[in-house]
Design an enzyme around this catalytic site. Structure first.
Site, PDB file in Angstrom:
ATOM      1  CB  CYS A  91       9.761  22.983  62.470  1.00 49.62           C
ATOM      2  SG  CYS A  91      11.403  23.669  62.240  1.00 49.62           S
ATOM      3  CG  HIS A 133       9.841  22.958  56.384  1.00 54.23           C
ATOM      4  ND1 HIS A 133       8.762  23.198  57.199  1.00 54.23           N
ATOM      5  CD2 HIS A 133      10.910  22.841  57.217  1.00 54.23           C
ATOM      6  CE1 HIS A 133       9.164  23.240  58.458  1.00 54.23           C
ATOM      7  NE2 HIS A 133      10.467  23.019  58.497  1.00 54.23           N
ATOM      8  CD  GLU A 134      14.158  21.128  56.250  1.00 54.96           C
ATOM      9  OE1 GLU A 134      14.895  21.929  56.864  1.00 54.96           O
ATOM     10  OE2 GLU A 134      13.307  20.436  56.831  1.00 54.96           O
ATOM     11  CG  HIS A 137      14.584  25.971  58.320  1.00 56.21           C
ATOM     12  ND1 HIS A 137      14.382  26.563  59.541  1.00 56.21           N
ATOM     13  CD2 HIS A 137      13.825  24.847  58.328  1.00 56.21           C
ATOM     14  CE1 HIS A 137      13.539  25.840  60.250  1.00 56.21           C
ATOM     15  NE2 HIS A 137      13.179  24.793  59.532  1.00 56.21           N
TER      16      HIS A 137
END
Length: 170
Positions: A91, A133-134, A137
């Protein structure tokens, strides 16, 4: 276009849930361009707005890193997912650290593109992992939230030292 400052873990902003984008306009598109510049500068394949201090639901992705397959996801929503997979993820907000994270093998995601049009992607492999993953966030979740508390604490301590070194160097 400009390179934005990447927010480093354990910054509190990375743990916040982002607000939906209300309007796709020229200002947002300039910000998206800046996100891509930042992502390429740091040799990333994905970047979420909170990683540059903006708590909006915007993601940029370019798995190949060659600027020919840029993907923008505004207000993304995973519609379907299946299968199990996982790779060692890194990351931009946690440089130098990686961990194996369990993910879905395939995802179907709905979002707006940079023109404000609805798009749907059916993704697998690295693209599916990057999307998950994004989106994490955008929901205030980092890859370290998927690992043991002990490993997370070690990474947090190392990142706090790194942040102090960066501050002293300024």
């Amino acid at each position: 276009m400009s390179v934005l400052e990447v927010v480093l873990y354990p910054d509190e902003g990375l743990a916040k849930v982002c607000e939906p984008v209300a309007q796709v306009d020229d200002e947002l598109n300039q910000f998206i361009d800046d996100m891509f510049d930042t992502m390429y500068e740091h040799e990333g394949i994905g970047l979420a707005a909170p990683q540059v201090g903006v708590l909006k639901r915007v993601i940029t992705i370019d798995i190949e890193g060659d600027k020919t397959n840029q993907v923008v996801l505004i207000n993304p929503e995973i519609l379907e997912s299946c299968g199990e997979t996982g790779i060692e993820e890194g990351c931009l907000s946690i440089p130098g650290h990686r961990a194996l994270v369990p993910r879905k093998e395939k995802v179907k995601v709905k979002a707006l593109n940079r023109k404000g049009e609805e798009v749907i992607y059916e993704a697998d492999g690295l693209f599916a992992i990057c999307i998950q993953h994004e989106i994490d966030h955008l929901n205030g979740v980092l890859f370290v939230d998927h690992i043991s508390a002990l490993k997370r604490q070690r990474i947090k301590e190392k990142m706090q030292k790194l942040k102090k070194q960066i501050e002293r160097a300024k």
